[in-house]
Structure formats: C-alpha cells, structure tokens
Design an enzyme around this catalytic site. Structure first.
Site, PDB file in Angstrom:
ATOM      1  N   HIS A 304       1.405   8.844   3.175  1.00  0.00           N
ATOM      2  CA  HIS A 304       2.022   7.936   2.939  1.00  0.00           C
ATOM      3  C   HIS A 304       3.380   8.472   3.621  1.00  0.00           C
ATOM      4  O   HIS A 304       3.742   9.866   3.823  1.00  0.00           O
ATOM      5  CB  HIS A 304       1.771   8.116   1.676  1.00  0.00           C
ATOM      6  CG  HIS A 304       2.161   6.297   1.085  1.00  0.00           C
ATOM      7  ND1 HIS A 304       3.515   6.984   0.682  1.00  0.00           N
ATOM      8  CD2 HIS A 304       1.910   6.028   0.602  1.00  0.00           C
ATOM      9  CE1 HIS A 304       3.577   5.595  -0.091  1.00  0.00           C
ATOM     10  NE2 HIS A 304       2.635   4.953  -0.522  1.00  0.00           N
ATOM     11  N   ASP A 361      -5.746   3.922  -1.806  1.00  0.00           N
ATOM     12  CA  ASP A 361      -6.441   3.133  -0.623  1.00  0.00           C
ATOM     13  C   ASP A 361      -8.159   4.034  -0.471  1.00  0.00           C
ATOM     14  O   ASP A 361      -8.718   2.635  -0.168  1.00  0.00           O
ATOM     15  CB  ASP A 361      -5.906   2.017   0.346  1.00  0.00           C
ATOM     16  CG  ASP A 361      -5.045   1.511   0.178  1.00  0.00           C
ATOM     17  OD1 ASP A 361      -4.932   0.937  -1.340  1.00  0.00           O
ATOM     18  OD2 ASP A 361      -3.898   1.297  -0.045  1.00  0.00           O
TER      19      ASP A 361
END
Ligand code: CMC
Length: 426
Positions: A304, A361
């Site tokens: 991320h 996710d």
C-alpha cells in the site's frame, strides 16, 4: 513562533511556511515557490504532495491507524451501519436518531432509477465490464437529473440521490447481464438488505436477506467508505475542480477505481489465487515470481502506498472472512491458499524489507464470493462502498476557500525547437 523551512537555491535562502495537521503531520507550503524562485517540485505519483487540507479521514500508515471524522475504523466496524457511516462522512458527526430516520426516508424515496435507463443497460455489449457500465450510468444520471446544486437542500438531495441510486444501478446491471427480470427496491428493507434482495431475489427463488450476510455487507462497505486522497478520490477532486457536476466527478472516480493497482485488486486477488491453484498450489513459486524484478507480476492484495504495516481494514476483513465462511459452512480452498500465501510472504525478507502486508483487498474477494457476488462485480462493490467518501471529499473541495483548478506542471524532456517540414521533405 510560526515554523518555517529554509530552501537554498543558488545561494539565496527562501523561507517556506510549515503547515501542521491535527495529528502533527507536517507539510511545507510551496504555494508561492514558483512565483518566488522559478522552480517547481517534481513528485511523480504525488507520494510527497499534500493536495488539500481535509477534515474527513485520518490515516497513519506507519502505525496502521484509520479514523473517519475522528472515530477509529474498528469502532465503526463493530457498532455502525453503512448508512450511519455515510452520514458521518458527509456531515461530519454521527446522526441523531431523527437524522438517521430522515436520511433513510430520502434514500428510500431516491432508490428507483428512471425506467428509460434500463434501455441503456441492454445496449451495452454483453461482455462489458460492470465497472465500465457503472461509470457510464453514473455520468448519465446528470441527463436525468439536470437541476443545478444551487442551495444546501439541492446539494443534500443530489448527494443522497447518488448514494441511493448507485446501489440500484449496480444491482440492475447484474440482473440485466444475466438476462433476468429487474428487482425493484423495497421500502421495508434497509440499504444493505435491499441491495442483496435486488441482486438475488427472483420470481422462482424468493430471497430472504440473512442477518449475518447483511452485517457482513455493512461491514464491507464501512471498511471501504473513505481512504483520504487515494487514486479515485484524487480523480473525483481533480475532475470536480473544473467545477463540473458531481455525477461526472464520481463517474471519473469509478473509472479510476477500476484499475488493478487500486480497487480492481479485489478481483485480481481471486484471479491470482485461482491461477496459483491451477498451477498446483505452489505458493513459494508465486512469491518468487512477485520478487523477480524481470517479471511484472506482483502479489495482488499486498502493499500500500500509505500503510507500511498491516492495513487495519485487512485485519477486520480477515476476521469477517472466517465468520462468513463458517456461518455459510463453506470451505473455500482459495481461503487456504490466501492464508498460506500471507504466512509465507510475511516471513520473506523481500516482503519484510519492503514493508509489504496484506491490504483490504486480500481477503475481501473471498467474503464477496461467499456472499454469491460474481467476481466481475467485486470492484463495483468497492465503488458503492467508496461513494460516501467521494461525495464528502467532493463537497469539502467545493466548500474549500483555497481550492483551485487542479493543474500540475511538468518538466519538458521532448525535442528542442524544430521547423515544420512540408510532407514531401520528410
Ligand atoms: N508485490 C511485490 N512487490 C511489490 C508489491 C507487491 N504487491 N507492491 C510493491 N512492491 C514492491 C515494488 O516492486 C517496489 O520494489 P523496489 O523498490 O525494489 O523496486 C516497492 O515494493 C515499492 O513499490 P511501489 O510500486 O513504488 O509502491 P507504491 O506505493 O507506488 O505502490 C501499490 C502501492 C498498492 C500500487 C503496490 O503495493 C501494488 O501494486 N500492490 C498490488 C496491487 C494492490 O493490492 N492494490 C490494492 C491497494 S489497497 C486498495 C486501495 O486502496 O486501492
């Protein structure tokens, strides 16, 4: 004394103001940099650029903290509903009982979509991706609701209209893609119950929303509701900065979310896990491939831009995944692969050194799959969840006295000045 940063260019010192956020984040204010020095900054991907001051969401990527309007995501996940969280994001504080009832009434009133819109759906080629359709349909809403947002009341109505109709549009697109009869929203159902019912009810198989699945859906959408200046939200703000209408801005956000490095990762994770299984379930091979700099493959659902530790949303999503699968008595081999993959990656030096952890996710696709949501609708689910964020960020940008047309500069590296050659001389 006001803090400043010193910048020395060609022996000349410039003092730049420092802005400090509520949680002590620091930014060097370079708004006058070019005018005073002739220089601009260079920051591809904007990893070091603050594009706005915002009072909506706080993230601390080093410590895995996420708060909406000051409230930790863990508390919202435990106690709130998606509609309540949407209100919180858009209005800045939790609703009273009366305010919550009012917003539910408006969401119900706004939940139908114009019948003519169904014609649009049927004219998309049958293999169209639902994100493509959703982005186009949200933009098309402007033609059906062209009223200008000139008063607070009209702004509020438009924001809630979007929140309500996008859910209906998503469910209609699914029904039409299957060649099935469209299911209309019901006034006696909550936001999440209605979505599941519009997706799965059929004349031959009446659907009764299951409380655990409804709770899981609330949670899924709460976890996705906002994430400060991510790619799609930045797109909403950039497009909105030209003072275009909210439908066009959100439509741009949906298009941005579609990418596999952003919201499309939830679909890409399932595709990746299925691929691993097809190739004999060799997790180490997949990890080695992700580390190979000559191979473009990356572990989907890992890494991320902001989180350099475990994504707090992923922690909650992982627990939800276990609960939903246990409740539905599903044993999904993809979950076993995901768990193994996480275990191997988290012990691997490459992933440790690069601070790569599972993101939201990684487990969300398995939850959605267990709910019966088809894989190509996963990113649409993310989009519905992110709507309160896009809407509140759009509204904040419209109200921001410092907001200007988004227009970055560049460093030109193309050809030097040349002359136009007539076609016969080229
Ligand atoms: N697998 C393998 N290596 C990775 C991964 C990954 N998933 N993510 C980053 N890296 C490596 C990358 O190769 C680079 O290595 P090096 O410095 O040795 O060249 C380093 O980590 C930094 O990568 P980056 O691309 O500069 O980092 P970024 O901050 O620009 O990228 C990201 C963030 C999310 C695009 C990236 O981690 C990625 O591609 N992840 C996979 C896609 C994914 O899961 N996206 C969903 C993000 S969460 C949902 C959302 O909010 O959108």
């Amino acid at each position: 004394m006001t803090e400043t940063a010193k910048l020395i260019i060609d022996g000349k010192t410039y003092e730049l103001p420092v802005i400090t956020g509520l949680e002590n984040e620091k930014a060097i204010d370079i708004r006058k940099l070019r005018a005073e020095t002739g220089y601009i900054t260079y920051d591809p991907g904007f990893g070091n650029t603050g594009s706005c001051q915002s009072a909506i969401t706080f993230m601390d990527g080093e410590n895995g903290i996420l708060r909406y309007r000051g409230i930790p995501i863990e508390q919202l996940a435990e106690h709130s509903t998606f509609v309540e969280t949407a209100y919180l994001l858009i209005h800045g504080s939790l609703p009273t009982r009366e305010e919550l009832t009012n917003i539910r009434v408006v969401l119900n009133d706004q939940s139908m979509v114009h019948e003519d819109m169904q014609e649009f759906f049927t004219n998309f080629p049958s293999r169209s991706h639902p994100m493509n359709i959703l982005s186009a349909m949200v933009n098309a809403l402007r033609s059906f609701y062209p009223e200008l947002m000139t008063t607070e009341e009209l702004i509020e109505r438009t924001m809630l209209r979007l929140l309500s109709k996008v859910r209906t549009l998503a469910a209609v697109s699914y029904k039409i893609s299957r060649g099935h009869k469209v299911v209309y929203p019901r006034p006696d159902y909550t936001y999440c119950q209605n979505f599941l019912n519009m997706m799965f009810d059929s004349p031959v198989n009446p659907y009764i929303p299951d409380d655990d699945l409804v709770n899981a859906l609330n949670l899924f959408w709460i976890l996705h509701a906002d994430h400060e200046q991510n790619c799609s939200t930045a797109a909403v703000r950039v497009v909105g900065s030209g003072r275009v209408n909210i439908y066009a801005s959100v439509s741009a956000g949906i298009a941005a979310l579609w990418g596999p490095l952003h919201g499309g990762a939830n679909q890409a994770v399932i595709v990746m896990l299925e691929e691993i299984q097809k190739n004999g379930g060799d997790i180490n091979k997949a990890v080695a491939k992700a580390k190979d700099k000559n191979d473009p493959f990356r572990l989907m659902g890992f890494g991320h831009r902001v989180y350099k530790t475990y994504d707090p949303r992923a922690k909650i999503m992982k627990e939800t995944c276990d609960k939903v699968l246990a409740k539905l008595k599903i044993s999904d081999p993809l979950l076993d692969s995901a768990r193994k993959l996480e275990e191997v990656a988290l012990k691997d030096d490459y992933f440790i050194d690069h601070n790569l952890y599972p993101n939201v996710d990684f487990y969300s696709g398995i939850v959605l799959k267990a709910m019966g949501i088809p894989t190509n609708m996963f990113t649409v689910m993310f989009a519905i969840g992110r709507l309160p964020g896009w809407i509140s960020q759009w509204k904040e940008s419209m109200d921001d006295p410092h907001w200007r047309l988004s227009r970055p500069r560049q460093i030109y590296i193309g050809k030097a000045k040349g002359d136009y050659l007539p076609i016969d001389e080229r």
